[in-house]
Scaffold this motif. Structure first.
Motif, PDB file in Angstrom:
ATOM      1  N   ALA A   5       0.963  -1.361  -0.127  1.00 25.29           N
ATOM      2  CA  ALA A   5       0.102  -0.068  -0.077  1.00 25.29           C
ATOM      3  C   ALA A   5       0.833   1.250  -0.108  1.00 25.29           C
ATOM      4  CB  ALA A   5      -0.952   0.104   1.272  1.00 25.29           C
ATOM      5  N   ILE A   6       1.984   1.286   0.768  1.00 25.12           N
ATOM      6  CA  ILE A   6       2.827   2.544   0.721  1.00 25.12           C
ATOM      7  C   ILE A   6       3.476   2.483  -0.734  1.00 25.12           C
ATOM      8  CG2 ILE A   6       5.124   3.110   1.603  1.00 25.12           C
ATOM      9  CD1 ILE A   6       4.361   1.759   4.239  1.00 25.12           C
ATOM     10  N   ASP A   7       3.837   1.346  -1.445  1.00 30.44           N
ATOM     11  CA  ASP A   7       4.640   1.477  -2.542  1.00 30.44           C
ATOM     12  C   ASP A   7       3.694   1.962  -3.840  1.00 30.44           C
ATOM     13  OD1 ASP A   7       6.764   0.334  -1.343  1.00 30.44           O
ATOM     14  OD2 ASP A   7       6.572  -1.530  -2.356  1.00 30.44           O
ATOM     15  N   VAL A   8       2.328   1.653  -3.744  1.00 29.25           N
ATOM     16  CA  VAL A   8       1.050   2.099  -4.755  1.00 29.25           C
ATOM     17  C   VAL A   8       0.963   3.622  -4.292  1.00 29.25           C
ATOM     18  CG1 VAL A   8      -1.126   1.857  -5.118  1.00 29.25           C
ATOM     19  CG2 VAL A   8       0.041  -0.076  -4.923  1.00 29.25           C
ATOM     20  N   TYR A   9       0.667   4.032  -3.029  1.00 29.81           N
ATOM     21  CA  TYR A   9       0.673   5.488  -2.846  1.00 29.81           C
ATOM     22  C   TYR A   9       1.916   6.374  -3.299  1.00 29.81           C
ATOM     23  CZ  TYR A   9      -0.787   9.831  -0.336  1.00 29.81           C
ATOM     24  OH  TYR A   9      -0.959  10.995  -0.142  1.00 29.81           O
ATOM     25  N   ALA A  10       3.103   5.837  -3.101  1.00 32.33           N
ATOM     26  CA  ALA A  10       4.131   6.602  -3.355  1.00 32.33           C
ATOM     27  C   ALA A  10       4.318   6.758  -4.741  1.00 32.33           C
ATOM     28  CB  ALA A  10       5.300   5.851  -2.612  1.00 32.33           C
ATOM     29  N   ALA A  11       3.831   5.692  -5.772  1.00 33.62           N
ATOM     30  CA  ALA A  11       3.894   5.919  -7.076  1.00 33.62           C
ATOM     31  C   ALA A  11       3.024   6.406  -7.881  1.00 33.62           C
ATOM     32  CB  ALA A  11       4.116   4.166  -7.680  1.00 33.62           C
TER      33      ALA A  11
END
Length: 63
Positions: A5-11
């Motif tokens: 979830a952190i990765d998707v939000y950051a991208a």
């Protein structure tokens, strides 16, 4: 917070004043909570809302 979830939000590439919530297929909860946020600067209808609101919902993972 789950790493994916952190990765998707950051991208993501944010679009000013637009927001979406897309769920497809069967959804399986991985954490025992859900969070919904609305507000004048990040909701679908920003002119309709005067203040931000965050709601946390507990999910029964056993059912």
């Amino acid at each position: 917070m789950l790493q994916d979830a952190i990765d998707v939000y950051a991208a993501k590439q944010p679009v000013p004043v637009l927001s979406v919530h897309v769920m497809t297929g069967r959804v399986r909860a991985r954490v025992p909570y859900g969070v919904n946020r609305t507000g004048p600067s990040f909701d679908v209808l920003p002119a309709l809302l005067k203040q931000s609101s965050t709601t946390t919902t507990t999910i029964d993972l056993a059912s």
